[in-house]
Design a protein around this motif. Sequence first.
Motif, PDB file in Angstrom:
ATOM      1  N   ALA A  83      -4.214  16.037  28.175  1.00  0.00           N
ATOM      2  CA  ALA A  83      -4.964  17.285  28.281  1.00  0.00           C
ATOM      3  C   ALA A  83      -6.166  17.309  27.333  1.00  0.00           C
ATOM      4  O   ALA A  83      -7.262  17.738  27.708  1.00  0.00           O
ATOM      5  CB  ALA A  83      -4.023  18.458  27.980  1.00  0.00           C
ATOM      6  N   MET A  84      -5.972  16.801  26.099  1.00  0.00           N
ATOM      7  CA  MET A  84      -7.063  16.820  25.123  1.00  0.00           C
ATOM      8  C   MET A  84      -8.044  15.674  25.361  1.00  0.00           C
ATOM      9  O   MET A  84      -9.264  15.866  25.354  1.00  0.00           O
ATOM     10  CB  MET A  84      -6.506  16.720  23.694  1.00  0.00           C
ATOM     11  CG  MET A  84      -5.809  17.968  23.206  1.00  0.00           C
ATOM     12  SD  MET A  84      -6.859  19.440  23.118  1.00  0.00           S
ATOM     13  CE  MET A  84      -7.787  19.169  21.624  1.00  0.00           C
ATOM     14  N   GLY A  85      -7.506  14.464  25.535  1.00  0.00           N
ATOM     15  CA  GLY A  85      -8.366  13.290  25.684  1.00  0.00           C
ATOM     16  C   GLY A  85      -9.322  13.415  26.857  1.00  0.00           C
ATOM     17  O   GLY A  85     -10.487  13.013  26.767  1.00  0.00           O
TER      18      GLY A  85
ATOM     19  N   ARG B 115      -5.095   9.002  35.766  1.00  0.00           N
ATOM     20  CA  ARG B 115      -5.627  10.120  34.985  1.00  0.00           C
ATOM     21  C   ARG B 115      -7.100   9.919  34.611  1.00  0.00           C
ATOM     22  O   ARG B 115      -7.756  10.849  34.139  1.00  0.00           O
ATOM     23  CB  ARG B 115      -4.792  10.338  33.724  1.00  0.00           C
ATOM     24  CG  ARG B 115      -3.529  11.125  34.022  1.00  0.00           C
ATOM     25  CD  ARG B 115      -2.779  11.450  32.763  1.00  0.00           C
ATOM     26  NE  ARG B 115      -2.413  12.856  32.707  1.00  0.00           N
ATOM     27  CZ  ARG B 115      -1.602  13.383  31.793  1.00  0.00           C
ATOM     28  NH1 ARG B 115      -1.076  12.615  30.856  1.00  0.00           N
ATOM     29  NH2 ARG B 115      -1.324  14.658  31.804  1.00  0.00           N
TER      30      ARG B 115
ATOM     31  N   CYS C 194      -6.466   9.502  21.316  1.00  0.00           N
ATOM     32  CA  CYS C 194      -5.832  10.811  21.467  1.00  0.00           C
ATOM     33  C   CYS C 194      -4.607  10.647  22.367  1.00  0.00           C
ATOM     34  O   CYS C 194      -4.685  10.863  23.576  1.00  0.00           O
ATOM     35  CB  CYS C 194      -6.825  11.813  22.052  1.00  0.00           C
ATOM     36  SG  CYS C 194      -6.179  13.490  22.010  1.00  0.00           S
ATOM     37  N   VAL C 195      -3.513  10.205  21.772  1.00  0.00           N
ATOM     38  CA  VAL C 195      -2.270  10.027  22.533  1.00  0.00           C
ATOM     39  C   VAL C 195      -1.195  10.935  21.934  1.00  0.00           C
ATOM     40  O   VAL C 195      -1.483  11.768  21.071  1.00  0.00           O
ATOM     41  CB  VAL C 195      -1.839   8.538  22.575  1.00  0.00           C
ATOM     42  CG1 VAL C 195      -2.814   7.734  23.419  1.00  0.00           C
ATOM     43  CG2 VAL C 195      -1.699   7.955  21.180  1.00  0.00           C
ATOM     44  N   LEU C 196       0.035  10.732  22.382  1.00  0.00           N
ATOM     45  CA  LEU C 196       1.101  11.650  21.988  1.00  0.00           C
ATOM     46  C   LEU C 196       1.362  11.667  20.486  1.00  0.00           C
ATOM     47  O   LEU C 196       1.413  12.730  19.855  1.00  0.00           O
ATOM     48  CB  LEU C 196       2.387  11.262  22.737  1.00  0.00           C
ATOM     49  CG  LEU C 196       3.609  12.111  22.451  1.00  0.00           C
ATOM     50  CD1 LEU C 196       3.406  13.537  22.929  1.00  0.00           C
ATOM     51  CD2 LEU C 196       4.845  11.493  23.082  1.00  0.00           C
TER      52      LEU C 196
ATOM     53  N   ALA D  32       2.883   5.756  19.364  1.00  0.00           N
ATOM     54  CA  ALA D  32       2.132   5.295  20.547  1.00  0.00           C
ATOM     55  C   ALA D  32       0.800   4.683  20.107  1.00  0.00           C
ATOM     56  O   ALA D  32       0.376   3.645  20.627  1.00  0.00           O
ATOM     57  CB  ALA D  32       1.911   6.454  21.512  1.00  0.00           C
TER      58      ALA D  32
ATOM     59  N   THR E 203      -4.971  12.018  17.363  1.00  0.00           N
ATOM     60  CA  THR E 203      -3.564  12.328  17.604  1.00  0.00           C
ATOM     61  C   THR E 203      -2.958  13.069  16.411  1.00  0.00           C
ATOM     62  O   THR E 203      -3.247  12.717  15.265  1.00  0.00           O
ATOM     63  CB  THR E 203      -2.821  10.986  17.802  1.00  0.00           C
ATOM     64  OG1 THR E 203      -3.498  10.243  18.803  1.00  0.00           O
ATOM     65  CG2 THR E 203      -1.372  11.181  18.156  1.00  0.00           C
TER      66      THR E 203
ATOM     67  N   PRO F  91      -7.244  22.412  24.822  1.00  0.00           N
ATOM     68  CA  PRO F  91      -8.143  21.696  25.740  1.00  0.00           C
ATOM     69  C   PRO F  91      -9.346  22.515  26.234  1.00  0.00           C
ATOM     70  O   PRO F  91     -10.472  22.005  26.191  1.00  0.00           O
ATOM     71  CB  PRO F  91      -7.202  21.267  26.872  1.00  0.00           C
ATOM     72  CG  PRO F  91      -5.869  21.101  26.188  1.00  0.00           C
ATOM     73  CD  PRO F  91      -5.800  22.186  25.154  1.00  0.00           C
TER      74      PRO F  91
HETATM   75  N1  LIG Z   1      -2.925  20.179  23.770  1.00  0.00           N
HETATM   76  C1  LIG Z   1      -3.324  20.806  22.668  1.00  0.00           C
HETATM   77  O1  LIG Z   1      -3.603  22.017  22.679  1.00  0.00           O
HETATM   78  C2  LIG Z   1      -3.488  20.046  21.386  1.00  0.00           C
HETATM   79  C3  LIG Z   1      -4.192  20.643  20.340  1.00  0.00           C
HETATM   80  C4  LIG Z   1      -4.344  19.955  19.143  1.00  0.00           C
HETATM   81  C5  LIG Z   1      -3.789  18.690  18.993  1.00  0.00           C
HETATM   82  N2  LIG Z   1      -3.092  18.142  20.041  1.00  0.00           N
HETATM   83  C6  LIG Z   1      -2.538  16.785  19.832  1.00  0.00           C
HETATM   84  O2  LIG Z   1      -3.307  15.866  20.587  1.00  0.00           O
HETATM   85  C7  LIG Z   1      -2.486  14.791  21.028  1.00  0.00           C
HETATM   86  C8  LIG Z   1      -2.599  14.683  22.542  1.00  0.00           C
HETATM   87  O3  LIG Z   1      -2.216  15.927  23.093  1.00  0.00           O
HETATM   88  P1  LIG Z   1      -2.377  16.254  24.637  1.00  0.00           P
HETATM   89  O4  LIG Z   1      -2.255  17.723  24.769  1.00  0.00           O
HETATM   90  O5  LIG Z   1      -3.561  15.562  25.171  1.00  0.00           O
HETATM   91  O6  LIG Z   1      -1.023  15.579  25.179  1.00  0.00           O
HETATM   92  P2  LIG Z   1      -0.627  15.191  26.664  1.00  0.00           P
HETATM   93  O7  LIG Z   1      -1.412  15.959  27.662  1.00  0.00           O
HETATM   94  O8  LIG Z   1       0.865  15.265  26.708  1.00  0.00           O
HETATM   95  O9  LIG Z   1      -1.075  13.671  26.765  1.00  0.00           O
HETATM   96  C9  LIG Z   1      -0.417  12.675  26.035  1.00  0.00           C
HETATM   97  C10 LIG Z   1      -1.214  11.399  26.160  1.00  0.00           C
HETATM   98  O10 LIG Z   1      -0.548  10.388  25.406  1.00  0.00           O
HETATM   99  C11 LIG Z   1      -0.331   9.267  26.265  1.00  0.00           C
HETATM  100  N3  LIG Z   1       0.849   8.547  25.800  1.00  0.00           N
HETATM  101  C12 LIG Z   1       2.041   9.054  25.422  1.00  0.00           C
HETATM  102  N4  LIG Z   1       2.869   8.070  25.020  1.00  0.00           N
HETATM  103  C13 LIG Z   1       2.187   6.909  25.172  1.00  0.00           C
HETATM  104  C14 LIG Z   1       2.506   5.557  24.934  1.00  0.00           C
HETATM  105  N5  LIG Z   1       3.683   5.184  24.439  1.00  0.00           N
HETATM  106  N6  LIG Z   1       1.552   4.644  25.191  1.00  0.00           N
HETATM  107  C15 LIG Z   1       0.346   4.994  25.693  1.00  0.00           C
HETATM  108  N7  LIG Z   1      -0.022   6.269  25.940  1.00  0.00           N
HETATM  109  C16 LIG Z   1       0.891   7.218  25.679  1.00  0.00           C
HETATM  110  C17 LIG Z   1      -0.172   9.866  27.633  1.00  0.00           C
HETATM  111  O11 LIG Z   1      -0.360   8.880  28.622  1.00  0.00           O
HETATM  112  P3  LIG Z   1       0.132   9.124  30.141  1.00  0.00           P
HETATM  113  O12 LIG Z   1      -0.944   9.922  30.817  1.00  0.00           O
HETATM  114  O13 LIG Z   1       0.310   7.769  30.669  1.00  0.00           O
HETATM  115  O14 LIG Z   1       1.448   9.891  30.051  1.00  0.00           O
HETATM  116  C18 LIG Z   1      -1.312  10.882  27.604  1.00  0.00           C
HETATM  117  O15 LIG Z   1      -2.558  10.270  27.781  1.00  0.00           O
HETATM  118  C19 LIG Z   1      -1.059  15.104  20.535  1.00  0.00           C
HETATM  119  O16 LIG Z   1      -0.833  14.433  19.332  1.00  0.00           O
HETATM  120  C20 LIG Z   1      -1.113  16.604  20.323  1.00  0.00           C
HETATM  121  O17 LIG Z   1      -0.170  17.043  19.351  1.00  0.00           O
HETATM  122  C21 LIG Z   1      -2.955  18.764  21.243  1.00  0.00           C
END
Ligand SMILES: NC(=O)c1ccc[n+]([C@@H]2O[C@H](COP(=O)([O-])OP(=O)(O)OC[C@H]3O[C@@H](n4cnc5c(N)ncnc54)[C@H](OP(=O)(O)O)[C@@H]3O)[C@@H](O)[C@H]2O)c1
Length: 291
Positions: free
Chosen positions: A14-16, A39, A67-69, A73, A94, A124
């Motif tokens: 969602a963020m990336g 994606r 920007c992954v989980l 990762a 991340t 996001p």
């Molecule tokens: N969403 C928010 O509001 C927000 C705000 C601030 C910070 N964050 C932080 O930003 C980071 C990303 O958040 P998000 O919301 O973008 O999360 P998300 O939508 O759940 O996306 C997670 C990403 O990580 C990838 N991933 C997970 N495990 C992996 C692995 N073992 N190897 C390779 N890729 C892997 C996923 O790939 P796939 O597509 O293949 O599953 C996806 O691209 C997290 O650390 C989160 O805490 C998020």
Amino acid sequence: MTDRHPVTVVGLGAMGREIARVLLEAGHPTTVWNRTRSRADDLVARGATRADTVGQAVAGSPLVLVCVLDYAATRELLEPVAAELAGRTVVQLTTGTPRQARELAAWAAEHGIAYVDSGMMATPPMVGRPGSAFLYSGDEAAFSRYRETLELLGTARWFGADAGLASLYDLALLSGMYTMFAGFLHGAAMVGTAGVSAAEFAADAGDWLRAMTGSLPHAARFVDTGDYTTDVQSVEFNKSALDVIVQASRDQGVAADLVAPIQELLARQLAEGHGKEAFDRIIESIRPRPA
Ligand SMILES: NC(=O)c1ccc[n+]([C@@H]2O[C@H](COP(=O)([O-])OP(=O)(O)OC[C@H]3O[C@@H](n4cnc5c(N)ncnc54)[C@H](OP(=O)(O)O)[C@@H]3O)[C@@H](O)[C@H]2O)c1
């Protein structure tokens, strides 16, 4: 450095995806990689370059945003391509702990990689829009080199050479956010027992919490001076308020899990003889004691 140098985004959750979109729209040649290939489709349709491997992705740009989980990762993805990353800048977006950031910074230093850690204070839809702030720490020269680019994502705030500082600050702000939302939910559960909707309560809670944030500098003065002398809002007074809140919650059938810990901290301060001092003294029960 122009604002149109190539940039790579690893991780299109969602963020990336939003981050890559903002960079692409600003005119940066953007290379993207994601574990689940599809994606990237939308970004590729808009002009991004799809990399088939992480190695190919990092080879495409001097600046690599990750920007992954989580950090596990991140390490799984970056460690095999350390040689390709040498001489480039990695910005780790991340979320992780300060210790994880420092360990990754040490790993990067061993491999000649410039490392900047970040805490993203945005959701996001906020990325690239007013209100978005990204916190950074680590390699200051690398941060300065790419600051203009990073400012596209949100206000870029610098915290210092200790790579763990951005994360520390990020998690501290999130702690405030989580306890505020949890407090709202506790209140919503309470008024919900009288048939009041959460939406109705949200309007009142928003006004009240906004008014209360004006007192933060006052609370900070107690903490920073260590002088908790007060003639209002004492530990004693607030302990009695929390006793009433906890009892009223239970009377209404609402569990007190969220408010009881505050009551407990006040009880500890009271037991230690600080009943006449300010509420804010509860910080003394949770922060590390001087050695
Ligand atoms: N969403 C928010 O509001 C927000 C705000 C601030 C910070 N964050 C932080 O930003 C980071 C990303 O958040 P998000 O919301 O973008 O999360 P998300 O939508 O759940 O996306 C997670 C990403 O990580 C990838 N991933 C997970 N495990 C992996 C692995 N073992 N190897 C390779 N890729 C892997 C996923 O790939 P796939 O597509 O293949 O599953 C996806 O691209 C997290 O650390 C989160 O805490 C998020």
